[in-house]
Scaffold this motif. Sequence first.
Motif, PDB file in Angstrom:
ATOM      1  N   ALA A  92       0.893  -1.254   0.051  1.00 51.80           N
ATOM      2  CA  ALA A  92       0.102  -0.052   0.004  1.00 51.80           C
ATOM      3  C   ALA A  92       0.968   1.394   0.087  1.00 51.80           C
ATOM      4  O   ALA A  92       2.126   1.013   0.387  1.00 51.80           O
ATOM      5  CB  ALA A  92      -0.855  -0.021   1.260  1.00 51.80           C
ATOM      6  N   VAL A  93       0.261   2.228  -0.346  1.00 48.81           N
ATOM      7  CA  VAL A  93       1.203   3.710  -0.289  1.00 48.81           C
ATOM      8  C   VAL A  93       0.414   4.381   0.792  1.00 48.81           C
ATOM      9  O   VAL A  93      -0.958   4.412   1.057  1.00 48.81           O
ATOM     10  CB  VAL A  93       0.701   4.513  -1.593  1.00 48.81           C
ATOM     11  N   ASP A  94       1.383   5.149   1.690  1.00 52.22           N
ATOM     12  CA  ASP A  94       0.945   5.988   2.648  1.00 52.22           C
ATOM     13  C   ASP A  94       0.623   7.380   2.092  1.00 52.22           C
ATOM     14  O   ASP A  94       1.933   7.705   1.658  1.00 52.22           O
ATOM     15  CB  ASP A  94       1.927   5.820   3.682  1.00 52.22           C
ATOM     16  N   VAL A 137       5.885   3.709  -0.013  1.00 53.21           N
ATOM     17  CA  VAL A 137       5.365   2.283  -0.374  1.00 53.21           C
ATOM     18  C   VAL A 137       5.585   1.264   0.808  1.00 53.21           C
ATOM     19  O   VAL A 137       6.754   1.236   1.281  1.00 53.21           O
ATOM     20  CB  VAL A 137       5.618   1.741  -1.480  1.00 53.21           C
ATOM     21  N   GLY A 138       4.875   0.551   1.259  1.00 52.50           N
ATOM     22  CA  GLY A 138       5.073  -0.399   2.357  1.00 52.50           C
ATOM     23  C   GLY A 138       4.271  -1.638   2.295  1.00 52.50           C
ATOM     24  O   GLY A 138       3.274  -1.562   1.793  1.00 52.50           O
ATOM     25  N   GLN A 139       4.852  -2.739   2.826  1.00 53.20           N
ATOM     26  CA  GLN A 139       3.936  -3.893   2.712  1.00 53.20           C
ATOM     27  C   GLN A 139       3.318  -3.993   4.087  1.00 53.20           C
ATOM     28  O   GLN A 139       3.786  -3.728   5.367  1.00 53.20           O
ATOM     29  CB  GLN A 139       5.077  -5.076   2.872  1.00 53.20           C
ATOM     30  N   ILE A 140       1.847  -4.469   4.003  1.00 51.82           N
ATOM     31  CA  ILE A 140       1.252  -4.331   5.089  1.00 51.82           C
ATOM     32  C   ILE A 140       1.598  -5.708   6.142  1.00 51.82           C
ATOM     33  O   ILE A 140       1.420  -6.728   5.606  1.00 51.82           O
ATOM     34  CB  ILE A 140      -0.246  -4.472   4.942  1.00 51.82           C
ATOM     35  N   MET A 141       1.832  -5.350   7.432  1.00 52.83           N
ATOM     36  CA  MET A 141       2.368  -6.354   8.249  1.00 52.83           C
ATOM     37  C   MET A 141       1.223  -6.945   9.350  1.00 52.83           C
ATOM     38  O   MET A 141       1.165  -7.884   9.680  1.00 52.83           O
ATOM     39  CB  MET A 141       3.506  -5.923   9.135  1.00 52.83           C
ATOM     40  N   GLY A 142       0.324  -5.762   9.460  1.00 51.15           N
ATOM     41  CA  GLY A 142      -0.760  -6.041  10.484  1.00 51.15           C
ATOM     42  C   GLY A 142      -1.461  -4.654  10.916  1.00 51.15           C
ATOM     43  O   GLY A 142      -1.012  -3.614  10.374  1.00 51.15           O
ATOM     44  N   PRO A 199       1.812  -1.736  -9.136  1.00 53.67           N
ATOM     45  CA  PRO A 199       2.903  -2.423  -9.412  1.00 53.67           C
ATOM     46  C   PRO A 199       4.399  -1.829  -9.483  1.00 53.67           C
ATOM     47  O   PRO A 199       5.166  -2.053  -9.111  1.00 53.67           O
ATOM     48  CB  PRO A 199       2.627  -3.601 -10.320  1.00 53.67           C
ATOM     49  N   GLY A 200       4.118  -0.797 -10.482  1.00 53.62           N
ATOM     50  CA  GLY A 200       5.318   0.249 -10.615  1.00 53.62           C
ATOM     51  C   GLY A 200       5.892   0.835  -9.534  1.00 53.62           C
ATOM     52  O   GLY A 200       7.065   0.997  -9.229  1.00 53.62           O
ATOM     53  N   ASP A 201       4.899   1.071  -8.656  1.00 50.59           N
ATOM     54  CA  ASP A 201       5.334   1.676  -7.237  1.00 50.59           C
ATOM     55  C   ASP A 201       6.126   0.876  -6.339  1.00 50.59           C
ATOM     56  O   ASP A 201       7.091   1.131  -5.704  1.00 50.59           O
ATOM     57  CB  ASP A 201       4.203   2.401  -6.389  1.00 50.59           C
ATOM     58  N   VAL A 202       5.679  -0.407  -6.256  1.00 49.84           N
ATOM     59  CA  VAL A 202       6.289  -1.491  -5.567  1.00 49.84           C
ATOM     60  C   VAL A 202       7.506  -1.868  -6.027  1.00 49.84           C
ATOM     61  O   VAL A 202       8.624  -2.051  -5.269  1.00 49.84           O
ATOM     62  CB  VAL A 202       5.540  -2.447  -5.529  1.00 49.84           C
ATOM     63  N   LEU A 203       7.594  -1.814  -7.450  1.00 50.58           N
ATOM     64  CA  LEU A 203       9.216  -2.103  -8.206  1.00 50.58           C
ATOM     65  C   LEU A 203      10.002  -0.939  -7.968  1.00 50.58           C
ATOM     66  O   LEU A 203      11.295  -1.413  -7.366  1.00 50.58           O
ATOM     67  CB  LEU A 203       9.028  -2.435  -9.663  1.00 50.58           C
ATOM     68  N   ARG A 204       9.475   0.085  -8.004  1.00 50.20           N
ATOM     69  CA  ARG A 204      10.727   1.367  -7.830  1.00 50.20           C
ATOM     70  C   ARG A 204      11.139   1.252  -6.356  1.00 50.20           C
ATOM     71  O   ARG A 204      12.251   1.488  -5.910  1.00 50.20           O
ATOM     72  CB  ARG A 204       9.858   2.687  -7.850  1.00 50.20           C
ATOM     73  N   ALA A 205      10.038   0.985  -5.328  1.00 49.07           N
ATOM     74  CA  ALA A 205      10.507   1.119  -4.106  1.00 49.07           C
ATOM     75  C   ALA A 205      11.515  -0.145  -3.600  1.00 49.07           C
ATOM     76  O   ALA A 205      12.502   0.145  -3.056  1.00 49.07           O
ATOM     77  CB  ALA A 205       9.282   0.757  -3.061  1.00 49.07           C
TER      78      ALA A 205
END
Length: 68
Positions: free
Chosen positions: A8-10, A16-21, A50-56
């Motif tokens: 998700a994007v804050d 961009v971050g992976q949701i942990m909980g 997907p492009g934002d995740v790849l760039r991060a």
Amino acid sequence: MSRPGTYAVDVRDGRVGQIMGRVGGYVQLRPPGGGREWDCPPEALRPAPPGDVLRARVRERNREGRLP
């Protein structure tokens, strides 16, 4: 939208971050490739394209390569 393992994007700062909980009323996010988690209110999240995740991920890998 806030399923653990998804990205998700804050919208407050564009990270961009992976949701942990969830903790309390916040969603915990971790940068791609690991690192320190941060808290984000659920209303400040949007799905990460997907492009934002790849760039991060590339930024994280490049940063790791510059560490001593």
